[in-house]
Design a protein around this motif. Structure first.
Motif, PDB file in Angstrom:
ATOM      1  N   TYR A  47       4.388   4.701   1.842  1.00 62.83           N
ATOM      2  CA  TYR A  47       3.898   3.848   2.395  1.00 62.83           C
ATOM      3  C   TYR A  47       3.093   4.108   0.294  1.00 62.83           C
ATOM      4  O   TYR A  47       3.156   4.815   0.025  1.00 62.83           O
ATOM      5  N   PHE A  48       1.112   3.360   0.838  1.00 62.34           N
ATOM      6  CA  PHE A  48       1.189   3.500  -0.310  1.00 62.34           C
ATOM      7  C   PHE A  48      -0.376   3.549   0.037  1.00 62.34           C
ATOM      8  O   PHE A  48      -1.170   3.062   1.056  1.00 62.34           O
ATOM      9  N   THR A  49      -1.354   3.629  -0.945  1.00 62.80           N
ATOM     10  CA  THR A  49      -3.714   3.392  -0.936  1.00 62.80           C
ATOM     11  C   THR A  49      -3.769   3.150  -2.559  1.00 62.80           C
ATOM     12  O   THR A  49      -3.632   4.138  -2.907  1.00 62.80           O
ATOM     13  N   LEU A  50      -3.916   2.335  -2.270  1.00 59.60           N
ATOM     14  CA  LEU A  50      -4.459   1.275  -3.949  1.00 59.60           C
ATOM     15  C   LEU A  50      -5.613   0.998  -3.846  1.00 59.60           C
ATOM     16  O   LEU A  50      -6.297   0.722  -5.003  1.00 59.60           O
ATOM     17  N   GLN A  51      -6.506   0.945  -2.804  1.00 63.00           N
ATOM     18  CA  GLN A  51      -8.009   0.540  -2.485  1.00 63.00           C
ATOM     19  C   GLN A  51      -8.457   1.408  -3.296  1.00 63.00           C
ATOM     20  O   GLN A  51      -8.430   2.470  -2.890  1.00 63.00           O
TER      21      GLN A  51
END
Length: 254
Positions: free
Chosen positions: A5-9
């Motif tokens: 998964y990804f966490t970008l903000q």
């Protein structure tokens, strides 16, 4: 299952969305993989807190993690019965900080099988609250480590053409009862972990570079041309849907 998964903000966006007290500064991550440190939100004495844990749950009763399967996902259908998750469901529920996840569509078998990666995000651009369970593991030598797993549920209509499982995505008003281990019993908490509505999500094929966890950059979330035959809103007959290997204990991802 959910294996990447990804966490970008920006950290402040997540902090305001979840309301935890800490002010962490963490970078954007485009390809988060099991065993890596990951941010979660927990609740203690009615207040939310940010915490970094290892992705891959070790139950507190585990004496020696050597040889213990990598537990990155917990099936909601069994978390109330399995010893690995029972205590965490009652006392240590959490939310994984995420902005989206990847899933692979498997087609064919054996050496001719193909695996196409897809990126799944919230259509409204809000943080994606993934239900999780965490544990505090203490070693005989005094070592201590916090670990966690993502709760998964059956796929909704959109996801079903890619995979038969998906992470349990909580709505904003479900976050509080999920985290409230003092006021919400395991049964009602588990009932919150169900397939989210199709219109919450967007689904786009992405580069196979995401297959390698060493790749971590903005190019991974750039949509690519949809594979031939991919419908806009997949509604694949159950008999034809790709099947998963999603289990509570996993030693391999794909």
């Amino acid at each position: 299952m959910c294996g990447r998964y990804f966490t970008l903000q920006a950290p402040e966006i997540h902090r305001l969305f979840y309301g935890y007290a800490e002010v962490p500064n963490f970078p954007a991550r485009y390809n988060i993989a099991p065993t890596q440190p990951v941010p979660i939100v927990i609740s203690e004495r009615g207040r939310r807190h940010f915490r970094l844990v290892r992705w891959g749950l070790w139950p507190s009763w585990l004496k020696d993690p050597k040889g213990f399967p990598l537990v990155i996902n917990a099936r909601v259908e069994t978390i109330q019965e399995k010893p690995t998750f029972r205590g965490a469901l009652r006392h240590r529920r959490c939310v994984f900080l995420a902005d989206g996840f990847y899933e692979w569509r498997r087609e064919g078998t054996g050496k001719t099988a193909t695996k196409t990666p897809f990126m799944i995000r919230r259509a409204d651009g809000a943080p994606m609250a993934l239900a999780g369970l965490w544990e505090n593991w203490l070693g005989a030598d005094g070592s201590e480590i916090d670990t966690a797993a993502i709760v998964t549920t059956g796929a909704n209509g959109m996801m079903a053409a890619v995979h038969d499982r998906m992470p349990a995505i909580l709505s904003p008003d479900e976050i509080e009862p999920w985290l409230d281990t003092r006021g919400v019993e395991p049964g009602p908490a588990a009932a919150l972990c169900r397939p989210c509505p199709d219109d919450w999500l967007t689904l786009d094929p992405v580069s196979s570079r995401v297959n390698d966890a060493r790749n971590d950059g903005p190019d991974l979330i750039v949509p690519v041309a949809k594979p031939k035959g991919t419908p806009e809103l997949p509604e694949t007959p159950a008999a034809d849907r790709p099947r998963s290997s999603d289990e509570d204990a996993q030693g391999a991802l794909f």
